[in-house]
Design a protein around this motif. Structure first.
Motif, mmCIF file in Angstrom:
data_model
loop_
_atom_site.group_PDB
_atom_site.id
_atom_site.type_symbol
_atom_site.label_atom_id
_atom_site.label_comp_id
_atom_site.label_asym_id
_atom_site.label_seq_id
_atom_site.Cartn_x
_atom_site.Cartn_y
_atom_site.Cartn_z
ATOM 1 N N ILE A 153 43.222 29.861 42.511
ATOM 2 C CA ILE A 153 43.611 30.647 41.403
ATOM 3 C C ILE A 153 42.919 30.301 40.214
ATOM 4 O O ILE A 153 42.433 30.947 39.315
ATOM 5 N N GLU A 154 43.088 29.141 39.823
ATOM 6 C CA GLU A 154 42.875 28.365 38.606
ATOM 7 C C GLU A 154 41.255 28.797 38.200
ATOM 8 O O GLU A 154 41.235 28.940 37.046
ATOM 9 N N ILE A 166 47.095 27.141 44.345
ATOM 10 C CA ILE A 166 46.840 27.226 42.817
ATOM 11 C C ILE A 166 45.293 27.013 42.800
ATOM 12 O O ILE A 166 44.479 27.640 41.845
ATOM 13 N N ILE A 207 39.655 31.249 38.611
ATOM 14 C CA ILE A 207 39.245 32.543 38.524
ATOM 15 C C ILE A 207 40.175 33.220 37.298
ATOM 16 O O ILE A 207 39.736 34.404 36.914
ATOM 17 N N ILE A 208 41.222 32.808 37.147
ATOM 18 C CA ILE A 208 42.047 33.462 35.970
ATOM 19 C C ILE A 208 42.353 32.503 34.941
ATOM 20 O O ILE A 208 42.630 31.207 35.235
ATOM 21 N N PHE A 233 44.446 30.373 32.792
ATOM 22 C CA PHE A 233 45.527 29.697 33.438
ATOM 23 C C PHE A 233 45.780 28.507 32.514
ATOM 24 O O PHE A 233 44.934 27.656 32.530
#
Lengths: 592, 391
Positions: A16-17, A13, A19-20, A22
């Protein structure tokens, strides 16, 4: 890191957080609906059938309740406006069906058949089911227990007044009992509905003839308001030579005597003069009483007959002849007894003030029909001798003059309605005039302005109004002025289905042997189809289409109680409104 | 193992070997055989994953985005109108940084309605944030799909592998299919198990402020730049393990060339013949094949063309109001060079129209004769080319 380590690295996570997009919080800080000026508005509306109904029955909502199997609730909805659904479900001229949106799609819904079904299958205890209003002290007298009188008394009792009906004849019902034969309106249906009205608090005193047993002036003195609904029980004369001879009777007297069980002898060859419901009923009654040949003589053509087309059809099935475009010139006697009726052939001329073609006699076209009995059914007038002592205004047509909005006469505290006040001579219109009088009397007694009240509760632009709306407009959120047109029905949601007619439960030969009801009720399995045919124009059926199709979160469900439009995120796309099968949602705003 | 396969089937083999878990697709000519072959494999139990037969390409891509977000390896294939219909979801895929691999079989876009090969469909999706790799033949298609998973999953970007409709998709070629062990060694299982935690739910594709939005965009731009070494590395390792490889560009005889023909896709094979013929005739001609269109291989192109005086670019696509899209991109890549070659654009082979080696030779010779660059491209159609020859 070597290759394997690098490649088998698990993405977490944390990778990811950043870059997208969220979000674990709320996105409600962006009220994207604020940029649109078009918004859906969820409000229940009025069906065109209700607009057409003189009584203002809330038909679509009753259909919706019935579609859920709630026949009691459907009946309760009818009874909010009309104490006599069992009667209307049988004898009404159903103007509702003429304006039914479904007629543009395939055929109008059998609304009258539905009302009868609901009255026959539902049960509402009117003693318990009464609006919670204060008990009032002002006493009201109603003269006449026909549809107008029963309706006024019923609604006034529901408003909390002590109401007494005074009826001259032995039983209550007026024309419903003494003018409509049993084969169209079984007495047990009428008795039951009058029974419910009594349980609702109305007192009925029969065998009291105002003007004879008590004067109108005395009655006015002992009551705070009086409603006169005496009907039109005096038949009009034919105005031809020989009318006074034996063998000639008045249609309305003939029907009343039959109902009262008087021993009558009918002729072998009977002619009935007239083209209205009374004429049709006289002919069919005569046939049932044992008459041989029965002929209806009417001066215009079949299209102009005021009687309902289905009743005219019934005449044919029962072997009754129609002599159209003929008018009696004189009655012929032989050996002092009626032997024939000399008629003149007519042709249709220019329209008269009623809008119907004027019948014009054809010179030298005389012909004679052999008869031994003539029943005149060419019109009725009220007996108004008893109103003289109060000085009530009588119109040139011989009826009590009233203000159509308030039902008030020229004498303070005295109101009038129904046939006796020149109201359109149909049961539904009489019931409607009783409603108007009830509201008029309420406003008079409570010092309210009736035009204002009417405006608030008026249905569309017609003379009808909703008592349910009057009693509880807070809880009853229906836009009575907004009538749903066919163009606003989402017909993609409906499929074509044949209309279910009420069956004729007796074969033609069996019919004329007695007074058993000719037309039957629709059985529940077929009625379910008919209930499904109804579009329920303007009534939310909680079909969820708006909720499911909204691309945003703008339509929110209130449990089982409809929907709320949350406009914070609504872009005004209008999918909810255009998909709504019955125009409960419409779009406001935009287009500046 | 060597097999005679059409390009579509070679792509399906690559999908199988990559152990794809979700295939969501909708059939469209000339991509349909990929869909059909994968269906067959699913029926035969050869496919690791499942096929989702969606009602449209838009839904297919939406399904891939959702599946990929849960951490599974996904594939889809489409062409032409299907790709156009997918357009909105292509942005969702790159915005959500999901490593979907898609094979687009290049086909002309309507209207007029037609079926031949044309890169306009995929080039129209230039700015959707996808990597785009154009393949010359079926073998390259197979190898590129496998490599694409490596690139996509490391870079967290979706990758589009483009092959020419019919020329590559339907022509049968002998294909070397690597065995499963080899591919497994190259491509470990894809796994991001902790992206979603139902105990701590989150919302994806949420609304953001302008400042936040620009931040995500800037970050994506930077990450796309970082894919260049990832692509290089993925190819190097593939070459190491499988034995074949392809650069983001492939220069052929460019070192001493006076003129270089630049092209892409299946037309490169024809160009190879033309260039060899020109060399045989004594012309110092070279060839530059461009494989990666996004990210655009600016450095590699500059390196290959920095000493060349003339360049002819052959495009199987057209941007109305400008020129061939590869030509346009190439010109912009060359701009920073201190001594820029003269670039001439040619449009040929639109909708799969025939392009012979002789036609290409003539383009090169014409560019050689030219002393001033032209702004607009030259259209070369077989019919008019033959008429000019006869005169």
């Amino acid at each position: 890191m070597n290759r394997v380590e690098r490649m088998s690295r698990t993405i977490t996570i944390k990778d990811i957080e950043p870059i997208i997009p969220f979000s674990r919080g709320t996105t409600e800080i962006f009220l994207t609906g604020h940029w649109s000026s078009r918004k859906p508005v969820y409000v229940e509306k009025t069906s065109p059938c209700r607009l057409a109904c003189p009584i203002g029955n809330d038909i679509a909502r009753a259909f919706h309740q019935a579609s859920l199997g709630n026949y009691d609730e459907a009946l309760r909805i009818y009874r909010q406006e009309n104490p006599l659904p069992g009667v209307c479900g049988r004898v009404c001229y159903h103007p509702c069906e003429s304006e039914c949106n479904r007629k543009e799609f395939d055929k109008a819904v059998n609304i009258r058949g539905f009302e009868r079904f609901v009255a026959d299958h539902g049960k509402v205890d009117l003693e318990r089911d009464r609006p919670s209003v204060v008990r009032r002290r002002k006493k009201i007298a109603v003269i006449g227990s026909g549809p107008a009188g029963l309706s006024a008394a019923y609604h006034l009792a529901r408003l909390g007044y002590p109401v007494t009906i005074f009826e001259a004849l032995p039983k209550a019902g007026g024309m419903l009992r003494y003018g409509i034969p049993e084969y169209r309106l079984p007495r047990k249906i009428l008795d039951a509905e009058i029974g419910w009205i009594k349980r609702g608090g109305v007192k009925i005193k029969t065998n009291v003839r105002v003007g004879k047993d008590i004067s109108l002036a005395d009655m006015r003195k002992s009551h705070d308001a009086v409603f006169i609904a005496v009907g039109a029980h005096r038949g009009s004369s034919l105005g031809v030579e020989g009318e006074g001879m034996p063998g000639v009777s008045q249609g309305i007297d003939f029907l009343r005597s039959t109902t009262m069980g008087e021993k009558l002898t009918v002729g072998k060859q009977v002619a009935v003069i007239g083209g209205g419901n009374t004429a049709i009923d006289c002919a069919r009654t005569a046939k049932r009483m044992g008459a041989g040949d029965v002929t209806i003589i009417y001066r215009r053509s079949r299209a102009e007959m005021p009687a309902l087309p289905e009743d005219v059809d019934a005449v044919g099935h029962e072997g009754i002849k129609l002599e159209l475009l003929a008018a009696p010139k004189r009655l012929v006697a032989q050996d002092g007894r009626l032997s024939g009726i000399e008629c003149l052939r007519m042709q249709l001329g220019t329209p008269d003030e009623s809008g119907r073609a004027r019948p014009v006699p054809v010179a030298g076209s005389e012909f004679t029909i052999a008869v031994d009995m003539v029943i005149a059914a060419v019109g009725q007038a009220p007996d108004l001798g008893f109103v003289k002592d109060l000085g009530l205004g009588i119109s040139k047509h011989g009826v009590i003059e009233i203000s159509p909005q308030t039902a008030a006469t020229n004498v303070e505290g005295v109101f009038a309605g129904g046939d006796g006040a020149g109201v359109k001579a149909y049961v539904a219109d009489a019931i409607a005039s009783g409603k108007t009088a009830a509201l008029g009397i309420f406003c008079y007694l409570e010092g309210r302005e009736i035009p204002e009240e009417l405006k608030k509760h008026q249905i569309g632009d017609r003379s009808s109004f909703s008592f349910q709306h009057f009693i509880d407009s807070e809880a009853y959120q229906v836009d009575l002025k907004n009538v749903v047109p066919y163009a606003k029905i989402n017909t993609l949601c409906f499929s074509h289905i044949d209309r279910n007619e009420n069956p004729e439960q007796l074969k033609p030969k069996a019919r004329t042997k007695g007074f058993k009801e000719v037309v039957g009720g629709i059985d529940p399995s077929r009625m379910a189809l008919e209930i499904g045919r109804c579009f329920k124009c303007g009534t939310c059926t909680h079909c969820d289409l708006c909720f499911l199709l909204c691309p945003d979160i703008s339509i929110q469900k209130n449990g089982t109680n409809g929907y709320t439009v949350k406009t914070d995120y609504c872009k005004g796309c209008s999918i909810c409104a255009s998909s709504c099968p019955r125009q409960v949602i419409e779009i406001h705003g935009g287009g500046k | 193992m060597r097999q005679l396969l059409q390009g579509n089937y070679a792509v399906a083999e690559a999908v199988r070997l990559s152990r794809v878990q979700v295939v969501a697709a909708y059939p469209i000519t000339p991509q349909t055989p990929i869909y059909e072959r994968l269906s067959d494999m699913e029926l035969e139990g050869k496919l690791t994953g499942v096929m989702m037969r969606t009602e449209s390409e838009h839904s297919a891509m939406a399904a891939c985005v959702a599946a990929s977000l849960t951490g599974v390896r996904t594939f889809t294939a489409t062409a032409s109108q299907g790709l156009a219909l997918m357009h909105e979801m292509l942005h969702f895929a790159s915005g959500n940084r999901v490593p979907i691999v898609m094979c687009n079989v290049n086909r002309v876009i309507a209207v007029p309605w037609a079926f031949g090969s044309d890169q306009s469909d995929s080039l129209s999706q230039r700015d959707t944030g996808w990597l785009q790799l154009y393949c010359e033949d079926a073998q390259e298609a197979l190898d590129t799909v496998i490599q694409a998973y490596r690139i996509a999953e490391q870079a967290l970007f979706p990758v589009m592998v483009a092959i020419d409709g019919f020329f590559t998709s339907h022509f049968m070629e002998p294909i070397e299919i690597p065995d499963q062990q080899t591919v497994d060694a190259y491509l470990p299982p894809f796994s991001i198990p902790t992206r979603f935690n139902i105990e701590d739910p989150a919302f994806i594709s949420s609304v953001v402020s302008p400042e936040q939005y620009m931040g995500y965009r800037e970050r994506s731009f930077a990450d796309m730049e970082k894919t260049r070494p990832i692509i290089r590395e993925a190819n190097r390792e593939y070459q190491e393990i499988v034995g074949r490889g392809y650069g983001v560009v492939e220069p052929v005889d460019t070192d001493d060339a006076d003129i270089v023909l630049v092209t892409s896709g299946a037309m490169t094979s024809t160009a190879r013949v033309a260039i060899a013929s020109l060399r045989a005739k004594g012309h110092k001609a070279g060839l530059l094949k461009i494989k990666a269109f996004r990210p655009f291989p600016t450095e590699e192109v500059q390196e290959a063309l920095k000493n060349v005086s003339k360049v002819a670019v052959l495009d199987r696509n057209i941007s109305l109001g400008k020129e061939g899209i590869f030509c346009h991109e190439l010109k912009s890549a060359l701009y920073p060079l201190p001594r820029r070659p003269m670039v001439s654009g040619y449009i040929a082979g639109i909708c799969g129209a025939d392009v012979s080696p002789e036609m290409i030779e003539d383009m090169v010779l014409e560019t050689l004769k030219r002393d001033k660059p032209t702004d607009l491209p030259t259209w070369v159609r077989r019919e008019t080319w033959l008429q000019q020859k006869q005169q």
